[in-house]
Design a protein around this motif. Sequence first.
Motif, mmCIF file in Angstrom:
data_model
loop_
_atom_site.group_PDB
_atom_site.id
_atom_site.type_symbol
_atom_site.label_atom_id
_atom_site.label_comp_id
_atom_site.label_asym_id
_atom_site.label_seq_id
_atom_site.Cartn_x
_atom_site.Cartn_y
_atom_site.Cartn_z
ATOM 1 N N THR A 1 1.140 -1.007 0.257
ATOM 2 C CA THR A 1 0.174 0.010 -0.038
ATOM 3 C C THR A 1 1.197 1.419 0.144
ATOM 4 O O THR A 1 1.333 1.266 1.418
ATOM 5 C CB THR A 1 -0.949 -0.286 0.637
ATOM 6 O OG1 THR A 1 -1.670 -0.701 1.209
ATOM 7 C CG2 THR A 1 -2.166 1.064 0.964
ATOM 8 N N ASP A 2 0.294 2.129 -1.107
ATOM 9 C CA ASP A 2 1.588 3.512 -0.943
ATOM 10 C C ASP A 2 1.165 4.366 -0.419
ATOM 11 O O ASP A 2 -0.601 4.699 -0.287
ATOM 12 C CB ASP A 2 2.097 3.616 -2.040
ATOM 13 C CG ASP A 2 0.352 3.729 -3.252
ATOM 14 O OD1 ASP A 2 -0.226 3.629 -3.429
ATOM 15 O OD2 ASP A 2 -0.023 4.265 -4.385
ATOM 16 N N PHE A 3 1.603 5.540 0.470
ATOM 17 C CA PHE A 3 0.487 6.348 1.330
ATOM 18 C C PHE A 3 1.359 7.510 1.198
ATOM 19 O O PHE A 3 3.090 7.702 1.554
ATOM 20 C CB PHE A 3 0.534 6.008 2.082
ATOM 21 C CG PHE A 3 1.766 5.276 2.983
ATOM 22 C CD1 PHE A 3 2.809 6.757 4.099
ATOM 23 C CD2 PHE A 3 2.276 4.629 3.161
ATOM 24 C CE1 PHE A 3 4.296 6.771 4.737
ATOM 25 C CE2 PHE A 3 3.745 4.458 3.574
ATOM 26 C CZ PHE A 3 4.028 5.329 4.828
ATOM 27 N N VAL A 4 0.398 8.833 1.633
ATOM 28 C CA VAL A 4 1.246 9.966 1.789
ATOM 29 C C VAL A 4 0.696 10.525 3.010
ATOM 30 O O VAL A 4 -0.838 10.361 3.160
ATOM 31 C CB VAL A 4 1.273 11.030 0.794
ATOM 32 C CG1 VAL A 4 1.732 12.755 0.879
ATOM 33 C CG2 VAL A 4 2.056 10.009 -0.720
ATOM 34 N N ASP A 5 1.318 10.944 3.632
ATOM 35 C CA ASP A 5 0.899 11.425 5.534
ATOM 36 C C ASP A 5 1.713 12.643 6.260
ATOM 37 O O ASP A 5 2.787 13.340 5.846
ATOM 38 C CB ASP A 5 1.572 9.920 6.723
ATOM 39 C CG ASP A 5 0.773 10.503 8.074
ATOM 40 O OD1 ASP A 5 -0.314 10.519 8.480
ATOM 41 O OD2 ASP A 5 0.948 11.370 8.633
ATOM 42 N N GLY B 1 -2.822 13.306 13.021
ATOM 43 C CA GLY B 1 -2.132 13.329 11.017
ATOM 44 C C GLY B 1 -3.672 13.181 10.365
ATOM 45 O O GLY B 1 -4.405 12.510 10.488
ATOM 46 N N PHE B 2 -3.242 12.782 8.926
ATOM 47 C CA PHE B 2 -4.293 12.951 8.190
ATOM 48 C C PHE B 2 -3.438 12.006 7.493
ATOM 49 O O PHE B 2 -1.990 12.689 6.445
ATOM 50 C CB PHE B 2 -4.423 14.040 8.031
ATOM 51 C CG PHE B 2 -5.724 13.671 7.034
ATOM 52 C CD1 PHE B 2 -7.283 13.496 7.711
ATOM 53 C CD2 PHE B 2 -5.659 14.120 5.736
ATOM 54 C CE1 PHE B 2 -8.404 13.334 6.503
ATOM 55 C CE2 PHE B 2 -7.070 13.831 4.775
ATOM 56 C CZ PHE B 2 -8.215 13.832 4.785
ATOM 57 N N THR B 3 -3.706 11.103 6.440
ATOM 58 C CA THR B 3 -2.983 9.628 5.304
ATOM 59 C C THR B 3 -3.971 9.497 3.766
ATOM 60 O O THR B 3 -4.987 9.106 4.563
ATOM 61 C CB THR B 3 -3.126 8.524 6.845
ATOM 62 O OG1 THR B 3 -2.049 8.601 7.129
ATOM 63 C CG2 THR B 3 -1.858 7.623 5.759
ATOM 64 N N ALA B 4 -3.568 9.436 3.250
ATOM 65 C CA ALA B 4 -3.921 9.031 1.822
ATOM 66 C C ALA B 4 -2.749 8.499 1.655
ATOM 67 O O ALA B 4 -1.295 8.264 1.815
ATOM 68 C CB ALA B 4 -3.604 10.476 0.752
ATOM 69 N N TYR B 5 -4.337 7.054 1.263
ATOM 70 C CA TYR B 5 -3.619 5.432 0.888
ATOM 71 C C TYR B 5 -4.000 5.221 -0.274
ATOM 72 O O TYR B 5 -5.388 5.168 -0.818
ATOM 73 C CB TYR B 5 -3.261 5.149 2.597
ATOM 74 C CG TYR B 5 -5.074 5.168 3.010
ATOM 75 C CD1 TYR B 5 -5.490 2.993 2.694
ATOM 76 C CD2 TYR B 5 -5.030 5.441 3.675
ATOM 77 C CE1 TYR B 5 -6.370 3.423 3.329
ATOM 78 C CE2 TYR B 5 -6.395 5.609 4.182
ATOM 79 C CZ TYR B 5 -7.383 4.009 4.229
ATOM 80 O OH TYR B 5 -8.266 4.017 4.270
ATOM 81 N N ASP B 6 -3.671 3.675 -0.881
ATOM 82 C CA ASP B 6 -3.915 3.352 -1.300
ATOM 83 C C ASP B 6 -4.410 4.813 -2.781
ATOM 84 O O ASP B 6 -5.227 4.336 -3.133
ATOM 85 C CB ASP B 6 -5.361 2.441 -1.355
ATOM 86 C CG ASP B 6 -5.420 1.795 -3.307
ATOM 87 O OD1 ASP B 6 -5.501 1.958 -3.904
ATOM 88 O OD2 ASP B 6 -6.680 1.263 -2.566
#
Length: 215
Positions: free
Chosen positions: A85-89, A122-127
């Motif tokens: 799973t790729d992500f940006v946090d 925090g806030f994460t965008a993933y997939d």
Amino acid sequence: MLILCLATTVAAQRNPDLVKYYIEFGLNGGGAFYLGDVNAVPFTKIGPSFGGFLKYKHSGHHEFGIEINGGYAGIEPIEGQRTNTDFVDVSALYTFNFWNYGARRYEENASIVTPYVFAGIGFTAYDLAHTHFAANVPFGLGVKVKLGRRWNIGAAWVMHKLLADDFDNIDDPYHLNAGLFNNRDWFSTFGLYLSCDFLEICAPCRKITKIKSKR
């Protein structure tokens, strides 16, 4: 940023005993892993991670900052599901240094090395191909060392408690999500960083602060 640090370092050498900086910028790199429904073992299927941070150094003990990290965490394949799973946090963090961190030459009773702990929101965008989002609670620990007047090197390990259960693309497979923290996914990042201090506190302010502290 690095050019700015090098240029102001040369200027600061004229009055080294009066120099103190209150902003820190750094870059980090390391690994990431996932914990959840299909993986219960830390440091399994590690993927790469990288990012940067910006901190306001309120004092040698207290710091406030924003950190951005990206990468991917490996996921054990189940029924043909993807294997990572790729992500940006993006996280807002408060850091507490156990020792009064700073260069001894510029600050009384300062230490050039300190362990520290931190926590925040925090806030994460993933997939990212399908763009899922979730809030998380980040917390962790680290250690850092001052490399002269402006530079720092350190290591940190942070855990992110996601308020969602589909980081692994499997949402509540055992139907146990009766509460906010039941059967929820985690991801973790860890690694090394290099940072630079900039934005000098004015010399008159330092003198006034020093006089007040002796009273």
